[in-house]
Design a protein around this motif. Structure first.
Motif, mmCIF file in Angstrom:
data_model
loop_
_atom_site.group_PDB
_atom_site.id
_atom_site.type_symbol
_atom_site.label_atom_id
_atom_site.label_comp_id
_atom_site.label_asym_id
_atom_site.label_seq_id
_atom_site.Cartn_x
_atom_site.Cartn_y
_atom_site.Cartn_z
ATOM 1 N N GLY A 304 0.841 -1.192 0.180
ATOM 2 C CA GLY A 304 -0.097 0.075 -0.081
ATOM 3 C C GLY A 304 0.769 1.311 -0.043
ATOM 4 O O GLY A 304 0.771 2.203 -1.037
ATOM 5 N N THR A 305 1.755 1.264 1.085
ATOM 6 C CA THR A 305 2.679 2.516 1.111
ATOM 7 C C THR A 305 3.279 2.477 -0.066
ATOM 8 O O THR A 305 3.707 3.720 -0.623
ATOM 9 C CB THR A 305 3.332 2.617 2.523
ATOM 10 N N TRP A 308 1.613 3.698 -2.958
ATOM 11 C CA TRP A 308 1.410 5.126 -2.852
ATOM 12 C C TRP A 308 2.598 6.093 -3.275
ATOM 13 O O TRP A 308 2.801 7.170 -3.907
ATOM 14 C CB TRP A 308 1.040 5.575 -1.492
ATOM 15 N N VAL A 311 3.646 5.781 -6.810
ATOM 16 C CA VAL A 311 2.674 6.762 -7.686
ATOM 17 C C VAL A 311 3.389 8.219 -7.702
ATOM 18 O O VAL A 311 3.181 9.049 -8.356
ATOM 19 C CB VAL A 311 1.178 6.454 -7.410
ATOM 20 N N SER A 312 3.562 8.586 -6.395
ATOM 21 C CA SER A 312 4.269 9.923 -6.052
ATOM 22 C C SER A 312 5.551 10.026 -6.762
ATOM 23 O O SER A 312 6.100 10.999 -6.431
ATOM 24 C CB SER A 312 4.011 10.335 -4.701
ATOM 25 N N SER B 50 -0.536 4.578 -12.324
ATOM 26 C CA SER B 50 -0.614 5.706 -11.333
ATOM 27 C C SER B 50 -1.898 5.723 -10.785
ATOM 28 O O SER B 50 -2.562 7.002 -10.966
ATOM 29 C CB SER B 50 -0.039 7.094 -12.298
ATOM 30 N N MET B 52 -3.997 5.614 -7.719
ATOM 31 C CA MET B 52 -3.888 5.589 -6.147
ATOM 32 C C MET B 52 -5.077 4.817 -5.888
ATOM 33 O O MET B 52 -4.839 4.085 -4.610
ATOM 34 C CB MET B 52 -3.777 7.008 -5.743
ATOM 35 N N GLN B 53 -6.144 4.964 -6.264
ATOM 36 C CA GLN B 53 -7.233 4.374 -5.858
ATOM 37 C C GLN B 53 -7.105 2.772 -5.880
ATOM 38 O O GLN B 53 -7.471 2.020 -4.811
ATOM 39 C CB GLN B 53 -8.549 4.674 -7.056
ATOM 40 N N VAL B 55 -4.225 1.297 -5.613
ATOM 41 C CA VAL B 55 -3.170 0.919 -4.719
ATOM 42 C C VAL B 55 -3.963 0.834 -3.223
ATOM 43 O O VAL B 55 -3.756 -0.160 -2.698
ATOM 44 C CB VAL B 55 -2.040 2.088 -4.603
ATOM 45 N N PHE B 56 -4.698 1.870 -2.912
ATOM 46 C CA PHE B 56 -5.496 1.915 -1.795
ATOM 47 C C PHE B 56 -6.205 0.809 -1.511
ATOM 48 O O PHE B 56 -6.400 -0.166 -0.481
ATOM 49 C CB PHE B 56 -5.875 3.228 -1.555
#
Lengths: 638, 581
Positions: A304-305, A308, A311-312, B50, B52-53, B55-56
């Protein structure tokens, strides 16, 4: 007797099992440390220091092993890093030649990793085994020097467990855990470092979350299981005690038809164990799934992290792949070190007990300039000898006796009067409290103990046989004796006949406590052993109590011939065994109350007379009465 | 594992738990197997795009799946413990009950030490195995198969690696096991040998010291120790190969996956996440394979325990009540042997007793005399039916002992065995072992008759002194006297004393005899003894030689008629004394 058997079964259960499965794993399974009672060492630094004394002999080997462990750990750390590199730098950009190259490099690293893992195990196996071997040899050699007092006061089961369980613990720690601990600590630091270097943000997540969760869970489970296991252990101990006792006395149970009562007792104890064990095991069972959960949770949080961050733009795919590996590498030593701590503790506690035994005082030392008498005449004098096995209760009170070379001295008296004690002092199994024992004009304490004992032939009431053939058991009396000499001794002892009837004659193997022979047969073997030893002084302590009287008579005749000109001490309840003695000493409450020959003692009409005529008076049958009176009359001098 | 399978009936009452446990394990493993797929999803759908949705949500899914897995794992653990612990307790109970039902003949063959090991160690081994079976035996193959399937689903192309790696690893493991198994057997043997030397030196310390054999024993120990060390090193080094080889195989697999994956990704046939997930499945599959090989070895040990337990369970008590056995029996004590022949080992081999015939009237005292091994103890152990005769019959009041209920029969017979075994507990409890409801006065009376009262009273706690390791230490003679008191208190119709005063000094024995003479009235007594003084007063003396009764009569008669008796008599008194009857 019953006690002895009990101990032996316990020893059997303590028997360490060689475990191939565990050895193949190279490490103990998770939760292993939970199952035993956790012990704590008393004096860590001193014990470790003494262990180091043993390890020092392997210094070079250990240095080499240490270097290899470091190399191995580094290689283990490099692996996942290369994996991340391969994904990020070559697969994603599609650099195939580069991928081939880094793949080749990875193969080399992995190969070297496996090689060093093997080398380290290979080297440590030798170092650990040799250390443990030295420790075992020292322990055994030390135990050999202890006096009988030591064996009287120490439980044999306990001593056995020094040699088996305690040393086995040390062995495990040396052969596996030490390297594990080193590489575990190194990996922890290394993995943390690399993770921080690759991606500090992601690293912080792993570094905080995983240890925190693991420690919390381990503690919670450990707290709950400790009580549970203690209860389980107590219940198991009680039940096993009941089993041992009942099965050992099974024949009595049957003779008195106590089976239903015994079964009821067993059912109650078994029920207690069932409950305690179920509770303890359920708690312990939380460990595995919870650890698995934490590992999965870690994976989720990491993904998860990581996702994130990726992606960032703060992490790469390869980083995440590598971190999944690193997280596993971080969790494993963490878990291992927790386990190791307890194993180390119990190993050090075990080593402590081994060293404590090594530190016990040895047998009463020989005097500085001990005399070496190679040919005893057999003149034995006791002068005002006083002795007690412990300080409060004196067993012998001022005993005086004089046995001239060639005499037969009989010791007579009720059970517990101190007859065997006199024998124990003569062989210097114990040292006297006051007075003097003089052999051939020399104080016993001035003589070299081994030279003394070599010339004493002792046959004890409780015969001990070794797990070896009949031949070797007799040969124990004189190791260099030929087979013919052994057979001659057995013939003299009247043992030859029954030995021939055994399945393999003289080569028949005897079981540990000689239980495949009757008590009487075992005594005959012990007598043969003493005959073979060809001693200058012979001591028979109830040596024929279980032999029938006719056989006994034959043995006695043989012995008389053999012992002509040598001093003998005979302890017996049977009149027939002692009537030929030159001196009969009547002992009661640790004192010699009468002395003389059979005839003179009967004439005295004292204690001895009562001892050996009361049996006839006690018989109630009128028909026999006059006749026995006649017998007594006949025994008395006219 | 045929022997273990037989024990499965003990799991039957707990079948619901035994089925639930593996089912829940399936849940845990399935959840574990899903995780790499989620990671793949995060990488390929989330990071690569990319999103995020994704991923979470995938991260949350992973947590959820982990929780379900946890529930499955904990549940499996609980039900496994319930099933296996109850299985173990029931097995132990049945085994113990079986031991209680065994007769002397069975006990002779099974041996005390062996029985104790079976009841303790072996039951524990089998219980642990059941627990592992329920937990791991489902988990590991499932993980293995699951990883293969999931690996294939992730990437059929990479799954080819399984086809290469699994056979290679299997062969390596098999070879190591085949080589290591006998090696570890050898280590166990050497360890036992070393322990035997140690044990012998502890138990036989007096003999070692008396014969000054310290050097000899040191040599023996050092040889055994060196032998153990060598074998241990060899065994450990042999298995030390396994782990590195396994890791090498796994890592080679990873590199191969990278290469194949790299090429495929390059031409668009695959995504990065797939490679990462596949590597995970590869690891799990190989680890599972390794676990399977270890479990096989564990099970082979448990199987050995099962075989030993099965032996006891399968043994039939040699002595069983006949269907129409008398439950009521109040004999006067007329004992008769009618052409009795007896063997110890079934009904073959040399008979120990041959055609024994004699009878004893109620109230008579019968003494048995004879050389070691003549058959005295065997003869008297037939009266309480500790063993069954091969031929002929033993009767009490003209009733064949085989026609009376076993427990009823033995309640009428008081028996002091050669070896006096006492139980943990007070002296009082030991004396009233055969009749727990005996009053304190009766206990004291029995102890007085057995000449035990005085020494018992000399202990600080008297009759409440504890016998056993932590209690008072009794000498052999004292134990024998308590055993005699124990036999007397049941007020038996037939009293049997099997050489039960051998460790008692002559004077005390004479007192016991005198006291017994009073108690013997109204009951038939059998006395085995080495000392002639013990048998002088008997109404009937049986002289046994090599399993036959060679002479019967009282002392006076035998002194006339039996040369063997005369010889025994003479051997104990003065050779020169001639007694005319």
């Amino acid at each position: 007797m019953a006690e002895k058997t009990t101990t032996s079964h316990r020893e059997e259960q303590n028997r360490p099992q060689v475990d191939l499965a565990t050895s193949m794993m190279g490490r103990r399974g998770p939760g292993m440390h939970m199952t035993g009672n956790i012990e704590h060492a008393q004096n860590l630094s001193e014990t470790v220091g003494r262990l180091w004394g043993y390890l020092r002999q392997q210094r070079a080997t250990l240095m080499l092993a240490g270097i290899i462990v470091v190399i191995n750990t580094l290689l283990t750390l490099v692996g996942p890093y290369l994996l991340a590199l391969a994904i990020d730098q070559y697969i994603i950009p599609g650099d195939l030649p580069g991928l081939w190259r880094i793949g080749g490099l990875m193969l080399v690293v992995y190969g070297a990793n496996s090689l060093t893992t093997w080398l380290q195990a290979y080297i440590m196996a030798g170092a650990a085994q040799h250390t443990v071997r030295a420790l075992r040899n020292d322990l055994f050699a030390r135990i050999q020097t202890f006096s009988l007092r030591f064996f009287d006061t120490h439980n044999h089961g306990d001593l056995m467990s020094r040699l088996t369980n305690d040393i086995e613990n040390v062995n495990n720690v040396l052969s596996e855990n030490v390297t594990q601990l080193v590489s575990g600590l190194l990996s922890l630091v290394g993995v943390a470092g690399i993770m921080l270097w690759i991606n500090w943000r992601l690293a912080l997540v792993v570094l905080f979350m995983q240890p925190l969760l693991m420690l919390t869970v381990t503690r919670w489970v450990a707290k709950n299981t400790r009580v549970g296991f203690r209860d389980q252990q107590a219940a198991l101990g009680k039940l096993n005690g009941l089993i041992e006792e009942t099965v050992t006395g099974q024949r009595v149970v049957k003779a008195y038809s106590r089976e239903p009562l015994v079964l009821a007792d067993f059912a109650a104890d078994n029920q207690t164990l069932r409950r305690a064990a179920t509770k303890a095991q359920i708690y312990a069972g939380f460990m595995g799934p919870t650890m698995n959960f934490i590992s999965n949770l870690g994976l989720a949080v990491l993904a998860g992290t990581g996702g994130w961050l990726a992606v960032s733009g703060l992490a790469t795919v390869g980083t995440i792949a590598a971190f999944i590996n690193y997280a596993r590498q971080f969790g494993r030593p963490l878990n291992e070190i927790a386990n190791l701590y307890n194993q180390l503790q119990s190993a050090v506690a075990g080593a402590e007990r081994v060293f404590a035994t090594l530190d016990e005082r040895a047998e009463l030392a020989n005097a500085e300039n001990a005399l070496s008498l190679t040919e005893l005449q057999g003149d034995v004098v006791f002068k005002d000898v006083c002795f007690g096995y412990d300080v409060q209760t004196p067993v012998l009170k001022g005993v005086n006796l004089h046995a001239k070379p060639g005499e037969i001295v009989a010791l007579v008296g009720p059970t517990g009067a101190g007859k065997t004690t006199i024998v124990n002092l003569l062989t210097r199994f114990y040292d006297i409290d006051s007075g003097q024992i003089i052999i051939d004009g020399h104080d016993l304490r001035q003589l070299h103990r081994h030279d003394l004992r070599r010339q004493l032939g002792i046959v004890l009431q409780d015969t001990f046989l070794f797990a070896d053939s009949v031949m070797e058991n007799i040969r124990y009396g004189r190791l260099e004796a030929t087979d013919d000499e052994v057979i001659a001794a057995a013939t003299l002892a009247n043992a030859d006949q029954f030995i021939h009837r055994l399945p393999q004659g003289y080569e028949t193997p005897l079981s540990e406590r000689g239980s495949n022979l009757s008590q009487g047969q075992r005594q005959l073997l012990a007598i043969a052993r003493a005959i073979l030893a060809n001693p200058r002084i012979l001591i028979l302590d109830e040596a024929t109590s279980s032999v029938d009287t006719r056989t006994e008579q034959h043995i006695q005749e043989a012995m008389l011939r053999l012992m002509a000109g040598r001093t003998s001490f005979v302890i017996a309840h049977r009149l027939s065994t002692i009537r030929n003695a030159d001196q009969i000493l009547v002992i009661n409450h640790g004192e010699i109350i009468e002395r003389g020959t059979h005839e003179s003692l009967l004439a005295q009409q004292g204690f001895y007379y009562n001892l050996y005529t009361s049996q006839f008076r006690a018989t109630s049958s009128a028909a026999v009465q006059p006749q026995t009176a006649a017998t007594v009359q006949a025994m008395l001098p006219a | 594992m045929p022997a273990t399978r037989k024990l499965a009936i003990f799991l039957k009452p707990y079948w619901h738990w035994a089925t639930l446990a593996p089912l829940l394990m399936v849940l845990e493993v399935s959840m574990d197997l899903l995780q790499p797929r989620f990671i793949e999803h995060i990488i390929d759908e989330g990071i690569a795009k990319s999103n995020m949705q994704v991923v979470f949500s995938t991260g949350l899914w992973m947590v959820g799946v982990a929780v379900i897995g946890l529930i499955g794992g904990v549940g499996c653990g609980i039900f496994t413990v319930l099933a296996s612990q109850n299985f173990g307790a029931d097995l132990r109970q049945t085994l113990f009950a079986k031991v209680q039902a065994l007769s002397f003949g069975n006990l002779d063959t099974l041996e005390t030490g062996g029985l104790i090991t079976r009841l303790t160690n072996d039951v524990t081994q089998v219980t642990e195995m059941v627990s592992m079976l329920l937990r791991v035996m489902v988990r590991v193959p499932l993980l293995m198969v699951g990883s293969l399937i999931m690996g294939y689903l992730t990437s059929p192309r990479l799954a080819v690696l399984f086809l290469v790696l699994i056979p290679v690893v299997s062969v390596v493991l098999l070879r190591v096991i085949n080589r290591a198994y006998p090696l570890f057997g050898g280590v166990q043997q050497r360890l036992d040998r070393l322990n035997t030397v140690m044990q012998e030196n502890l138990a036989g310390v007096r003999v070692v010291k008396a014969f000054v054999r310290t050097k000899h024993e040191l040599g023996r120990f050092q040889r055994a120790n060196a032998d153990l060390t060598d074998h241990n090193i060899q065994a450990v080094r042999t298995v030390a190969v396994t782990m590195p080889l396994m890791m090498l195989a796994l890592n080679t697999g990873i590199v191969a996956a990278l290469w194949i994956g790299g090429v495929s990704i390059d031409n668009g046939g695959m995504q990065v996440g797939q490679v990462v997930a596949f590597i995970n499945y590869l690891m799990q599959a190989l680890m599972a394979l390794m676990m399977i090989s270890m479990l096989t070895m564990r099970f082979s040990r448990a199987e050995a325990s099962s075989v030993r337990i099965g032996e006891v369970l399968a043994s039939r008590p040699e002595i069983q009540n006949r269907p129409q056995a008398q439950a009521e029996f109040a004999p006067k004590g007329a004992v008769a042997f009618d052409g009795v022949t007896f063997h110890y080992n079934g009904n073959h081999g040399d008979p120990v007793l041959k055609d024994i015939r004699f009878s004893a009237s109620p109230g008579e005292t019968v003494a048995l005399l004879g050389a070691t091994g003549a058959g005295k103890s065997s003869l008297i152990s037939l009266i309480p039916r500790f063993y069954d005769v091969a031929n002929g019959r033993v009767t009490i009041d003209n009733v064949d002992v085989r026609d009376v209920d076993e427990a009823t029969l033995r309640q009428k017979i008081g028996f002091a065995l050669q070896e006096s075994v006492l139980f943990t507990g007070t002296i009082r409890d030991n004396i009233r072992y055969g009749r727990p409801d005996a009053s304190d006065e009766e206990v004291a009376a029995a102890a007085q008759a057995a000449q035990a009262h005085d020494f018992i009273m000399s202990f600080p706690n008297g009759y409440d002194s504890i016998v056993g390791q932590r209690g008072v230490n009794l000498s052999g003679g004292q134990k024998q006297r308590i055993a005699i008191a124990r036999a007397l208190i049941t007020d038996p119709a037939v009293l049997i004393l099997d050489d039960s005063t051998s460790a008692v000094d002559v004077e005390t024995e004479a007192k016991i005899q005198a006291a017994l003479a009073k108690l013997r009235r109204g009951r038939t007594s059998f006395i085995v003894a080495q000392r002639i003084s013990t048998v002088l007063a008997a109404d009937k003396i049986l002289v046994l030689d090599d399993g036959r009764v060679t002479a019967v009569g009282n002392h006076a008669e035998l002194m006339e008629s039996s040369p063997i008796y005369q010889e025994i008599y003479a051997s104990q008194l003065d050779n020169g004394v001639v007694i005319d009857g």
